[in-house]
Each structure stands twice: as C-alpha cells, then as structure tokens.
Write an enzyme that holds these catalytic residues in place. Sequence first.
Site, PDB file in Angstrom:
ATOM      1  N   SER A 176       0.835  -1.206   0.000  1.00 23.91           N
ATOM      2  CA  SER A 176       0.000   0.000   0.000  1.00 23.91           C
ATOM      3  C   SER A 176       0.871   1.257   0.000  1.00 23.91           C
ATOM      4  O   SER A 176       1.761   1.376  -0.828  1.00 23.91           O
ATOM      5  CB  SER A 176      -0.964  -0.052   1.178  1.00 23.91           C
ATOM      6  OG  SER A 176      -1.973   0.910   1.012  1.00 23.91           O
ATOM      7  N   HIS A 177       0.645   2.157   0.955  1.00 22.83           N
ATOM      8  CA  HIS A 177       1.329   3.454   0.924  1.00 22.83           C
ATOM      9  C   HIS A 177       2.672   3.444   1.657  1.00 22.83           C
ATOM     10  O   HIS A 177       3.294   4.493   1.814  1.00 22.83           O
ATOM     11  CB  HIS A 177       0.428   4.498   1.589  1.00 22.83           C
ATOM     12  CG  HIS A 177       0.115   4.152   3.012  1.00 22.83           C
ATOM     13  ND1 HIS A 177      -0.856   3.227   3.337  1.00 22.83           N
ATOM     14  CD2 HIS A 177       0.672   4.554   4.170  1.00 22.83           C
ATOM     15  CE1 HIS A 177      -0.887   3.103   4.650  1.00 22.83           C
ATOM     16  NE2 HIS A 177       0.025   3.888   5.182  1.00 22.83           N
TER      17      HIS A 177
END
Length: 578
Positions: free
Chosen positions: A170-171
């Site tokens: 993800s981030h």
Amino acid sequence: MDWHLGHAIAYTSKISPWFLESRKSFLQWSVLDSYYTAVSSSGAALFAEKVDFYKLQNGSDIRGVAVAGVEGEPVTLTESVTEAIAAGFAAWLLEKKKPSASKRLRVSIGHDSRISAQTLQDAVSRGISGAGLDVIQYGLASTPAMFNSTITEDEEFCCPVDGSIMITASHLPYNRNGFKFFTNAGGLGKPDIKDILTRAASIYEKVAVECIGHSEKAPVTVKRVDYMSIYTSNLVKAVRKAAGNIEKPLEGFHIIVDAGNGAGGFFPGMVLEPLGALTVGSQFLDPDGLFPNHIPNPEDKAAMKAITQAVLENKADLGIIFDTDVDRSAAVDSTGCELNRNRLIALMAAIVLEQHPGTTIVTDSVTSDGLTTFIEKKLGGKHHRFKRGYKNVIDEAIRLNSIGVESHLAIETSGHGALKENHWLDDGAYLMVKLLNKLASARASGVGGGSKVLTDLVEGLEEPAVAVELRIKIDQNHPDLKGGSFREYGEAMIKHLENKADSDPKLQKAPVNYEGVRVSGCGGWFLLRLSLHDPVLPLNIEAPSTEDAVKLGLFVLSTAKEFSALDTSALEKFVQSS
Ligand SMILES: O=P(O)(O)OC[C@H]1O[C@H](O)[C@H](O)[C@@H](O)[C@@H]1O
C-alpha cells in the site's frame, strides 16, 4: 506502461527443483511432506537462518522489507521466504477448495509499482507453481482487480481463478512490500494469514538452504493475462448503465487523476476517456516504485495538496486520487474542496442512502460526531461507528446484514470503502465510479454545475475547527512493561484513562464504543486506542477551538505521564505549540 499486453500469453519462468518435485498429491499438509522428501533425498542441509514468519503478519495482510539499503531495516521478505509463503497459501487453498484429482487450481498474481515487484512476483509464481497450481500473472494491477478475478466468469481470461495474490505494501515506503490474498469469499482474515504463515514456516524449515539459493531453477510455465482490461471495462459499463446507457456520459467533464506513481495510472485512459471525459492535467500516472512525487495516499497532506493544486491550475471539474494499489481513494471538487476522510464518507453515505433509504452506514472508530448527526439527522440513515481497519468495517457490515440489519456501505476515513452491490469489495476505483455515476446522471437529467452536484450532497456536514491524530509510541523494551506485551501495556493505559474520565464530571464516556476509549468534553471528543499493527496508541482529538483541543490533550497527557514506557513527545508538542 504495461497495461495493454495481449492477454493469455504463455511464457516460461524459473522454479526451484524442490518445488517441482512436490507436484503429485496436494491435499492439506501433504505439500509439506513432499517438499521435505524432495529436499532430504538431495541430502541438503536445513536453512541456517531462522525466520520469524509471524512477524510478517500485519492484520489481514503480510508485510515486510523487500529492498536492502535502509539502515536498521534488514530484508525480511527474501525470495525464499516469499516462495515459502506462496507455497503456504497454495496448501491453504488446496485444503479449502479440496479439488478433485483431475482439477488444477489456478491462482492470479498481480503487483503494484514497487521496485521489488518483479522479484517477488517470480518468487510467488515459483511457490504456487511448485505446489501444483496454475499461475496466471496479471503484471501491474490493482488490489480490487485481483479480488475481482475470483468472481469474473470468462474462460478466455482464465477466470474465475480459485485464489489471488496481490503483491503490495500500500502506501508504505519504497523498501517495503507484502501480500494480500483473496478467494471468491473475499480477502483472507487474520486467522487465515496466521495459518498460511504457520505452513510457510514449516515449509521453510524443512527445505535446505542450497536448494533455494544455489540450485539451478527448472523452467515452469505461467500465463500472462491482461486482466485489467476486463476489470476496467466493467467499471466503464457501470457508469454507462447508471447514465441510461449513454456511450459517453462524461463528455464535457474535465476530470484529472493523480496516481502518485502507483498502480492507478490506468484510470484516465481506461475508464475516464472511454466515458468521454477530458483528462488533461492528470499527473504521476507512470508507475515508479520510488514514489518521487508524493506518497500515494489520500490521507497524506502532501498528496491531497498535489491533486488540489492540479485541479485548480487546470480548472478541472473534479480531481481523483488513489493510493498505491487503488483500494483507497479520495476526490477534490472544482473549487479545491477536499472530499476525503469524513467528507468522503458523508458523500458516499448520501449517494447510498438515496438508493437505500434508512440503511446503516458502517464506519471506522475515528469518524466525527458531526458525521453521525449528518447521516442520522440529514440523511435519515443509521451510523454504526465500529473499529478501525477496513476488514473490520466490511466484516461488521456483512455481519449486520446476516442478523437482519440492512447495511449497504462500509467505509473508513482512510479512503477504504466497500459496497454491498459490489460484493463488499474494498475498491477505491469503484468508489470513484459512484461519484462519476452521480455526475453523469445529473448531466443526463439536465443538471449543470460540474462537481457542485457532489459538493451539494455534503452540505450541512458539521466539521470541527481542529482535528488531529497524534501517535503515542510504546517502547516495547522498557522495564515498565515488566515482561508483558505492548498490547497489555496499552490496554492498561486505556483502562486507566477510562477510569479517570469516569470520575471527571466535565467529561462523558461514549455510551457505545468498540475500541479504546472515546470521551466527549470541551465541545469536542477524543479517542485513544491501540494501533492495529504497531506498538502505538493513536490519539484522535476533534474540538471547536485549539484551546478546547489542548484541554483534551492535556487530560490524556497527565495520564500518559504515569506510564513511563510511553513516548508522549508528539502530544507534548501539540499542547505546547497550539
Ligand atoms: O491502527 P493504525 O495504525 O492507525 O492503522 C489503521 C489502518 O491500517 C491499515 O492501513 C489498514 O489498511 C487500514 O484499514 C487501517 O485503518
């Protein structure tokens, strides 16, 4: 960019011989035995290095360090660890699906834009293929597309697959990576991940180090499929249908996308443009796993600033931003008003409640009091504020439906959101499609004004003057833990704070609360809870003024000071500088 590969191209990859040896009978743990036989017969030594597989669990995901070079962050997701995890998933899937002897299960594998993607994709393919399952590689893909591939009916694209793996962190920073797993029942939960890691650890332990590291890898056939073309054509169809089967319902709209160099770069060319929208000014669409522009994260201030600026500079009607693997999103209207966090939930709730009056909206725990008032008083729905974590909110919505409480939307302030109509799939792109539907149907019925139709839907949402999240770290090695876990320590702090709030007449504990302690006072509220993943106590404060927010912060600080293993510096800084 890798989006337009011809579909279903067979190609050859390399696979460890110890996996190939074990292709025969694959029910339950037999996969382990056959690996072990293969290795023992080669007389190889066991792995020298011990790996704590359980440390790789991150809620319902697996995450680790995949790229060397960051001080203090040794690589934990090595190729051999990855192969073992993939083999663990294969064993888990075989046990779940119990295929007949003649049926070979198939698993799709996709990845985001990280620099370790290719290496891990190869390792995952070896683990799956070596366990006797077919591998279908999608290349650069979004997390929701991977789940979708378990429910798509299309043999030409080898769908539906029996299981799916998305390689993403993800981030998180560029050196991390990880895995999310899906079947047609949805994303795997925490107990399944633990089970897979248990199997992976056994597989890993039983395999000799030179077999993975030094032996010649035998060829294995995998297929490559351009699955994103089906996934995106379904999104396009959904918008056309909502607009009354108009071919280009977004004609005349200028909509720009910021993909943050993650996997969301497909959206302008494969969704918006076929629908007629102008997408000039879209930015950071090319995948770049070093994320040179900003972190792809709709909760990140720099990321939101970047898309807001782009909308204003290009005089666009709407801006859309995705996280790295496109399971989260947010928008910006033509005036630069951010439609993220509570505002995005309010907007989605308004859209869903138009279709399903009175339905229950399930959200995470850090949502504002103003949101509850908006959903219940203005929209006539029910707000069920549950726990943090996208899987938690989705599972809760499913549970509510199963006991007769109708719910059509589960959504977090983080930008994760899932709708019942979309198989409870956590899909940032689909959330944005719901906004596009709204724009398109307004246009079709003659209503002008660009994205004002969206902004108008959140009118009346009360927003606090101050909203902060401060993260209080727990030092896991501190003597004050007295040998206990950080969770026990954090829970003790929360309990103590709860007791103090109970005895303070100016404060009021939330009557219904599902995690941590939520307290109202000074015209605002705070919530202190344990992080889902880290040795951290996140503290959210919302208040009508800085002074009120500081009063709430000081109350928490006075209690935190009694717990010497807590790093209260972020909270202290807040109360001093505000
Ligand atoms: O508990 P925290 O550390 O704040 O993290 C909470 C967040 O963790 C991950 O990012 C999940 O994908 C989110 O669904 C969740 O909200």
